[in-house]
Design an enzyme around this catalytic site. Sequence first.
Site, mmCIF file in Angstrom:
data_model
loop_
_atom_site.group_PDB
_atom_site.id
_atom_site.type_symbol
_atom_site.label_atom_id
_atom_site.label_comp_id
_atom_site.label_asym_id
_atom_site.label_seq_id
_atom_site.Cartn_x
_atom_site.Cartn_y
_atom_site.Cartn_z
ATOM 1 N N CYS A 22 6.905 57.226 9.919
ATOM 2 C CA CYS A 22 6.946 56.608 11.240
ATOM 3 C C CYS A 22 5.869 57.047 12.224
ATOM 4 C CB CYS A 22 8.321 56.836 11.838
ATOM 5 S SG CYS A 22 8.410 56.581 13.585
ATOM 6 N N ASP A 32 11.218 48.905 11.678
ATOM 7 C CA ASP A 32 11.140 50.306 11.271
ATOM 8 C C ASP A 32 11.557 50.464 9.808
ATOM 9 O OD1 ASP A 32 11.178 53.070 11.167
ATOM 10 O OD2 ASP A 32 12.037 53.270 13.170
#
Length: 660
Positions: free
Chosen positions: A71, A35
């Site tokens: 994201c 991430d």
Amino acid sequence: MAILLCLLPLLLVLTLTTTGTHATSKPNIILIISDDQDLHLGSLSYMPNVQSSIISSGLLSTSHFGPTPLCCPARATLLRGQTAHNTNITHVGPPGGAYRKFLNSGQMDSYLPVWLQEAGYRTGYLGKFMNGFNSRTPEPPGWDEQDLLTAPWIYDFNHVVMRRNGEKPVEYPGWHQTDVLRMKALALVEKFTEEDGEAKPFYLEIAPVSPHVRLGGFPTVPLERHKNYFPGVGAPRMPNWNPPDYLHQGKPGWVGELEQMSDDVIEMVDKSMRARLQGLQGVDEIVDDVVELLEKKGLLENTYIIYTTDNGFHLGQHRVPGGKGLPYISDVNLPFAVRGPGISNRVSATPQSHVDIAPTLLDIAGLPQEDWPEFFDGRSLLPEWQSASDEEALLTNHAVLREEINVEYWGSSTAPAGPYTKHYQENSHKSLRLVAQGGKHGWLFNKWCMGNFTELYDTVADPYELHNLAMKPDKETKRLMSRLSGLLLVTKSCGMDTCRTPWSVLAEAYRNSAMTGPQPVLQVPLLENTFGTLDQAMHSSYDDFFAQLPSPGFQFCLNYQSTSNEGPYFPPESEDLGRRFRRAEASIESTEGMYYTTNGTLYVESNPDEYFGDAQQRHASIDELHAIARTLTNEEMGFEVKIEGCNAPDSACWELFEDD
Ligand SMILES: *[C@@H]1O[C@H](CO)[C@@H](O)[C@H](O)[C@H]1NC(C)=O
Ligand SMILES: *[C@@H]1O[C@H](CO)[C@@H](O)[C@H](O)[C@H]1NC(C)=O
Ligand SMILES: *[C@@H]1O[C@H](CO)[C@@H](O)[C@H](O)[C@H]1NC(C)=O
């Protein structure tokens, strides 16, 4: 009983037969997606197992791009094989995006795991799925096994709460998130391979949150056993690190207004860098353990393992102390490595993007192309991955190569830097990057909403993107900008073929002179009548054509995609923006527990100075993890408030808490 006994030998024979045929034809696929991991800050070189187990026996891409550096949009794009303007998942919260919008839009009825199941795969997902997945949201369809990090605990590395197959959330006190994911990944590989032997191939997606910041923008929390790694290591001082005024004057809006970072901020940025590298050690151990297990089981050679991230990250570039969401190279050019059948060890510079991943995986899974959804915006990269060199890929698979990368962003952006964290409301931009084979040329062209600002960088001569050529363009630069602006007019709202071959839309328009809006008479000699690359389009006979094209941009700066705000559309039918492949009524209001807890107060994280994941937990058994697992009570599940005065038993007294 007698019947059962009679059937047993037959069943055995059937099982053995399928084992034999499938094991050789269908490879397993494991996608590990971290991430917010950078490529340009050098994080991959701090991951010894990614290096030795994937990169040194597979393909390392230096030109893999994320089309939306945030994201949720990036993950939706990966799972659907469509750009964000077509999924309309454009942010991490409402109205642009988040889990609930993806679900409500019906896009999960037809997405990666569903197609892979059709191709005969078992599918598993572990870790962070999307912002907004919480204790009460319905689970995503298509996964035979899922165990998902649950809001509001997703970014709390020392307070692990996960939901397995849609059940109630389970807490793992005393464990670090990355260790929990590692152990679950191993257990799932065991389960997939032992259940039916190798009868059915599997797809496993492992999504750790490391090296993402904690809520509030503070540095990520590493495991105990890595917390003292890399003393003295800080963010790399590249030429675009905290640049002086004369190298910053061409920057847009809030970026342009930033002061140079102070010593205090720089100290924080260096601390973030260290924490990120430390946090990634746990991810590197996932790679180590998974590869070792596959090897032990004799499955390594028939498994594709992909290592990548959702979007990139900057730390101090262009004076921004941290974050993503910008069109610059640090945010959009991502770590990407893959090993697997037919892939030799090499470095590939062929441009590729997250929109290409879904078609590539279906290609690997052997799903016939006529069974692929028609809405893919990318193409399979498998022929490119399996070529012996970029030159061979170019020669043999010319049709699949391209040089243009579409990048888009809507709404706010955060610059996380601990106590210096700042939020900027307006960061919408539409960008186009040209990445030519062999570094022949490279351009970055950005149209910002704020101030209607334009940027142009020569990314070959100026790889750190410091000299904005759009500030004082000469005649030749203006000619170039007219081409890039024209191409952006197509890529900003392309779909399917027009994403794969955007020049052809313009070439056809040139031939037909069929423009939307006012139609000027084209006074251009019809030479070859076609162009498919920038070099060809630069021919002076096309000057008038490109000069009269409308300019892409925004009318107002909104925090979501609005069709009327972002015209004109070219070709006109691209105004559909993927709507015919999803439900339109998908808007959501609530952030669904990203930040709030049971009683509506801001979620308070666990103590970041306490560390879990010591040397012993590195080698703990999954039984030890299960032994401390605890199902949350209704009250602890969050998002629920007790209805006042209600005395009914159990869940009847709880209702969904809607924050705003
Ligand atoms: C940008 O410029 C165009 C053309 O002048 C104008 O119509 C539009 O409203 C401007 N957009 C913003 C956000 O200022
Ligand atoms: C995208 O989502 C926004 C916010 O929900 C909505 O207003 C807009 O109409 C959607 N656009 C498309 C093209 O679906
Ligand atoms: C709300 O819940 C949090 C966490 O469960 C708790 O720490 C806090 O004291 C509660 N606040 C109120 C006002 O009840």
